[in-house]
Design an enzyme around this catalytic site. Sequence first.
Site, short mmCIF file in Angstrom:
data_model
loop_
_atom_site.label_atom_id
_atom_site.label_comp_id
_atom_site.label_asym_id
_atom_site.label_seq_id
_atom_site.Cartn_x
_atom_site.Cartn_y
_atom_site.Cartn_z
N GLY A 93 3.03 7.11 8.91
CA GLY A 93 4.44 7.11 8.53
C GLY A 93 5.16 5.84 8.89
O GLY A 93 6.27 5.59 8.42
N SER A 100 3.93 2.82 8.24
CA SER A 100 3.58 1.80 7.25
C SER A 100 4.82 1.29 6.53
O SER A 100 5.73 2.05 6.20
CB SER A 100 2.61 2.37 6.22
N GLY A 101 4.84 -0.02 6.29
CA GLY A 101 5.96 -0.62 5.57
C GLY A 101 7.14 -0.97 6.44
O GLY A 101 8.03 -1.72 6.03
N HIS A 124 0.82 -1.22 0.00
CA HIS A 124 0.00 0.00 0.00
C HIS A 124 0.85 1.27 0.00
O HIS A 124 0.33 2.37 -0.20
CB HIS A 124 -0.98 -0.01 1.17
N ASP A 152 -0.28 -7.54 1.60
CA ASP A 152 0.26 -6.18 1.64
C ASP A 152 1.78 -6.22 1.79
O ASP A 152 2.34 -5.97 2.86
CB ASP A 152 -0.38 -5.42 2.81
#
Length: 243
Positions: free
Chosen positions: A188, A190-191, A72, A117
């Site tokens: 922020g 995410s990932g 995402h 994801d």
Amino acid sequence: MKLLVLALFVVGAYGCGQPAFPPVLSRVVGGVDANPHSWPWQISLQYNNAGEWRHTCGGTLISDQWVLTAAHCIGNREYRVALGKQNLIETENGSVFKGTSAIIVHENWSSFLIRNDIALIKLDSPVTFSDTIMASCLPEAGYILPNEAPAMSPAGDVSTPEPDWWGFQVKETMVCAGGDGVVSGCNGDSGGPLNCQNKDGIWEVHGIVSFGSGLSCNYPKKPTVFTQVSSYVDWISAKMAAN
């Protein structure tokens, strides 16, 4: 055995998951800064906004040329990867910025259901490992973290979903952490990685920050949900080998 040989070749003199500056094992959320460069595989994924590079997501360096992040996080933009950073607004010795030569989003990524994801980013050239830049290890394929296993990320300890928590929205290819209303991931993050030590004290990336509650970053009974990396080790290996 082949995977072990590949890992040793890629990491070289710096063993994966072994930071030169040991982390302080307390949660980050709540104003406690990480020990500088104690998570040397943590990267900042940045996009070009009219000539200005802006942080959009985190990610994990897993070899000298590959980064693991969330699907995402990827859009129709120009990206670069910042490595060896402690403070994004300061110029720091040893930090490196790399362009990308390939971005691979999981072919079954569903933004509607938030499934698969996960994405891989290939840097435009290999990075040189140092005390401030090194790779995290990957977990064993299929490994399941035990409930309440100690782990380090913005989201804290690992927990299992219950019906009045996320329920059916969380699948077997995901792992949750937090949910106490105090500890969680936020914008922020995410990932970025869910870091856990194995029995030998080596840090592995077990999760990729995927989603949380839209009500707030630390909403009770809505822990941060991570893509479970151990469910995708074969996919990661195959994509890296083919690219």
